[in-house]
Enzyme design. Structure first.
Site, PDB file in Angstrom:
ATOM      1  N   CYS A  77      61.587  41.581  45.683  1.00 50.68           N
ATOM      2  CA  CYS A  77      61.099  42.935  45.424  1.00 50.68           C
ATOM      3  C   CYS A  77      62.276  43.789  44.971  1.00 50.68           C
ATOM      4  O   CYS A  77      62.527  44.862  45.482  1.00 50.68           O
ATOM      5  CB  CYS A  77      60.404  43.511  46.648  1.00 50.68           C
ATOM      6  SG  CYS A  77      61.399  43.489  48.115  1.00 50.68           S
ATOM      7  N   CYS A 124      60.128  31.798  53.431  1.00 51.23           N
ATOM      8  CA  CYS A 124      60.602  33.081  54.000  1.00 51.23           C
ATOM      9  C   CYS A 124      59.349  33.917  54.236  1.00 51.23           C
ATOM     10  O   CYS A 124      59.003  34.773  53.436  1.00 51.23           O
ATOM     11  CB  CYS A 124      61.521  33.798  53.024  1.00 51.23           C
ATOM     12  SG  CYS A 124      62.797  32.759  52.304  1.00 51.23           S
TER      13      CYS A 124
HETATM   14  N1  SAM Z   1      56.917  36.662  52.265  1.00 48.11           N
HETATM   15  C1  SAM Z   1      56.855  37.794  53.165  1.00 48.11           C
HETATM   16  C2  SAM Z   1      55.542  38.509  52.972  1.00 48.11           C
HETATM   17  O1  SAM Z   1      54.941  38.410  51.904  1.00 48.11           O
HETATM   18  O2  SAM Z   1      55.076  39.151  53.934  1.00 48.11           O
HETATM   19  C3  SAM Z   1      58.037  38.708  52.985  1.00 48.11           C
HETATM   20  C4  SAM Z   1      59.343  37.999  53.084  1.00 48.11           C
HETATM   21  S1  SAM Z   1      60.761  39.024  53.072  1.00 48.11           S
HETATM   22  C5  SAM Z   1      60.888  39.493  51.426  1.00 48.11           C
HETATM   23  C6  SAM Z   1      62.060  37.861  53.284  1.00 48.11           C
HETATM   24  C7  SAM Z   1      62.112  37.167  54.621  1.00 48.11           C
HETATM   25  O3  SAM Z   1      63.235  36.280  54.620  1.00 48.11           O
HETATM   26  C8  SAM Z   1      62.288  38.075  55.811  1.00 48.11           C
HETATM   27  O4  SAM Z   1      61.277  37.868  56.740  1.00 48.11           O
HETATM   28  C9  SAM Z   1      63.640  37.674  56.409  1.00 48.11           C
HETATM   29  O5  SAM Z   1      63.651  37.713  57.808  1.00 48.11           O
HETATM   30  C10 SAM Z   1      63.811  36.270  55.918  1.00 48.11           C
HETATM   31  N2  SAM Z   1      65.230  35.857  55.841  1.00 48.11           N
HETATM   32  C11 SAM Z   1      66.324  36.608  56.034  1.00 48.11           C
HETATM   33  N3  SAM Z   1      67.443  35.862  55.882  1.00 48.11           N
HETATM   34  C12 SAM Z   1      67.041  34.627  55.608  1.00 48.11           C
HETATM   35  C13 SAM Z   1      67.706  33.417  55.359  1.00 48.11           C
HETATM   36  N4  SAM Z   1      69.041  33.340  55.335  1.00 48.11           N
HETATM   37  N5  SAM Z   1      66.962  32.339  55.124  1.00 48.11           N
HETATM   38  C14 SAM Z   1      65.616  32.413  55.119  1.00 48.11           C
HETATM   39  N6  SAM Z   1      64.924  33.540  55.327  1.00 48.11           N
HETATM   40  C15 SAM Z   1      65.630  34.631  55.577  1.00 48.11           C
END
Ligand code: SAM
Length: 446
Positions: free
Chosen positions: A230, A109
């Site tokens: 977070c 992610c």
């Molecule tokens: N790791 C990133 C960073 O350090 O910059 C932040 C990640 S953020 C907490 C979570 C990410 O998961 C988002 O970019 C979001 O778009 C994605 N996401 C949302 N729904 C998801 C899903 N069902 N499966 C996988 N990823 C997903």
């Protein structure tokens, strides 16, 4: 004072306990400003700033400068990132040292790329990172940030985590920085407060389980899973780890707690903004039970026929480490070491980027790409122009500064020895090739 939903306050009383008042108070205080420097693009900026104890390239800044107006920010010399999330380095290095051969790492992610750029800083050249983001618009931001970081040992995919279940036991380390209820971001992003609800916490927890199921499947036996969020919610944190232990027999690995203000929970570490200088964060490390390592048979890379070798020879330093791949009008340089990983992924996944995007062919002309200018592998003998701060800001806004010494043809534009993009000198005029969508717009000052 921010306006919090009553049920959040109820929950906070439970997880913050005696420290509830200080915790709530801290959410109304300004968030500290911190960055992480790119070890492949060294510079003196921030050399006097305070180090983040758990991150080798992390710094706390005294105040928030205008990042948009700093050319070194656009050159990928540093990434603006919360200090708590930089703790990733600790469990990651703990896991990495258990392998004595090159590793494959998956960041499942990944957007906008804080963890992925950090992982790239910590990997050895023989290791490879697959950075995945399922949401297309967010994937574009990820691609921009990874491109600016300048490394070649990375492939960006845009798939649902379930797609990785086809690659059973493929990765040595999987990082799941899960989408969550975002309580740790309340003070940085008040819109997270509006989106918060108990129902959303429950929805997030179901989504996290689904993502984790796929993560475990694609992890090699004996491999490591790093899980982070977070948020402060137990059901999104420790209870997810309980699920992994109970369902898959995974082993919890304790992470050394470097600072007694970080809270050791049942299954991981929790960062609270009233205790440490950073945002809310949770992290845990697990190992998959051992078994036979699933390894792909060794294919000989580069058996295909390619015609574009000469551009790699001309534009890259150590060109023999790379193999050319030409796809849909664009030339890529894939590290020979990672060619097998690239081949397997390219058959089954939607790739957004692999290795170095070198450029495209227009008729007989080779148009070098922005990623090539930003790559740490760009041949230093390519004609380059060192611009002043005023000139480079003008360039980043789309202007074409007067540069009489520009050689005919392609010149890479630099600021303090860090490359930022291309200009083409046609003799009677210059063309600015800095991507339109990355240009500094006057309304984009932050
Ligand atoms: N790791 C990133 C960073 O350090 O910059 C932040 C990640 S953020 C907490 C979570 C990410 O998961 C988002 O970019 C979001 O778009 C994605 N996401 C949302 N729904 C998801 C899903 N069902 N499966 C996988 N990823 C997903």
């Amino acid at each position: 004072m921010l306006n919090f939903p009553p049920s959040f306050l109820e929950r906070a009383k439970h997880f913050a306990g005696k420290e509830y008042e200080q915790f709530i108070q801290s959410l109304s205080e300004p968030a500290p400003v911190s960055i992480r420097m790119n070890p492949f693009k060294r510079h003196d900026l921030f050399s006097g700033d305070e180090e983040i104890p758990w991150s080798s390239d992390g710094k706390y800044l005294i105040e928030r400068p205008s990042f948009t107006m700093d050319p070194l920010f656009h050159a990928g010399c540093y990434y603006v990132q919360d200090a708590s999330s930089q703790f990733l380095e600790q469990p990651f290095l703990q896991a990495k040292k258990m392998f004595n051969a090159p590793i494959r790492v998956l960041d499942l992610c990944a957007a906008p790329g804080g963890k992925s750029t950090h992982l790239l800083s910590l990997l050895d050249p023989g290791d490879v990172l697959i950075s995945n983001e399922v949401i297309p618009t967010r994937n574009s931001i990820l691609k921009e940030n990874i491109t600016k970081w300048g490394c070649s040992n990375v492939i960006i995919t845009q798939n649902d985590p379930a797609a990785f279940e086809q690659l059973k036991g493929f990765f040595d380390i999987v990082v799941v920085d899960a989408p969550c209820s975002g309580e740790g971001l309340f003070r940085k992003d008040p819109s997270a407060i509006k989106e918060w609800s108990v129902e959303n916490v429950n929805r997030c927890s179901v989504r996290q389980k689904n993502i984790l199921n796929s993560a475990v499947e694609t992890l090699a036996p004996g491999g490591f899973l790093i899980y982070s969020t977070c948020t402060f919610e137990e059901e999104e944190n420790d209870l997810q780890i309980d699920y992994l232990i109970q369902t898959f027999g995974m082993k919890k690995v304790s992470i050394e707690n470097l600072n007694h203000d970080i809270v050791s929970t049942k299954n991981g570490l929790s960062f609270y903004p009233h205790r440490i200088r950073g945002e809310g964060f949770y992290i845990s490390l697990l190992q998959k039970e051992n078994g036979d390592f699933y390894r792909l048979k060794n294919e000989k890379p580069g058996s295909d026929k390619f015609n574009y070798r000469k551009f790699i020879d001309e534009y890259l330093q150590s060109p023999n480490d790379f193999l050319p791949v030409y796809k849909e009008g664009r030339l890529y340089a894939i590290s020979a070491k990672h060619f097998q990983t690239f081949r397997i992924l390219s058959e089954k996944f939607y790739l957004r980027l692999a290795g170095i995007s070198m450029g495209e062919m227009k008729g007989n002309d080779f148009i070098p790409s922005e990623a090539l200018a930003l790559s740490i592998f760009l041949n230093p003998d390519i004609p380059h122009l060192n611009l002043s701060e005023q000139q480079i800001i003008d360039y980043l806004k789309g202007g074409t500064p007067e540069i009489p010494e520009a050689k005919k043809g392609w010149n890479v534009v630099r600021f303090q020895n860090h490359s930022l993009g291309w200009i083409k000198n046609l003799g009677n005029r210059m063309n600015n090739y800095y991507p339109k969508e990355w240009r500094i717009k006057n309304d984009k000052l932050r």
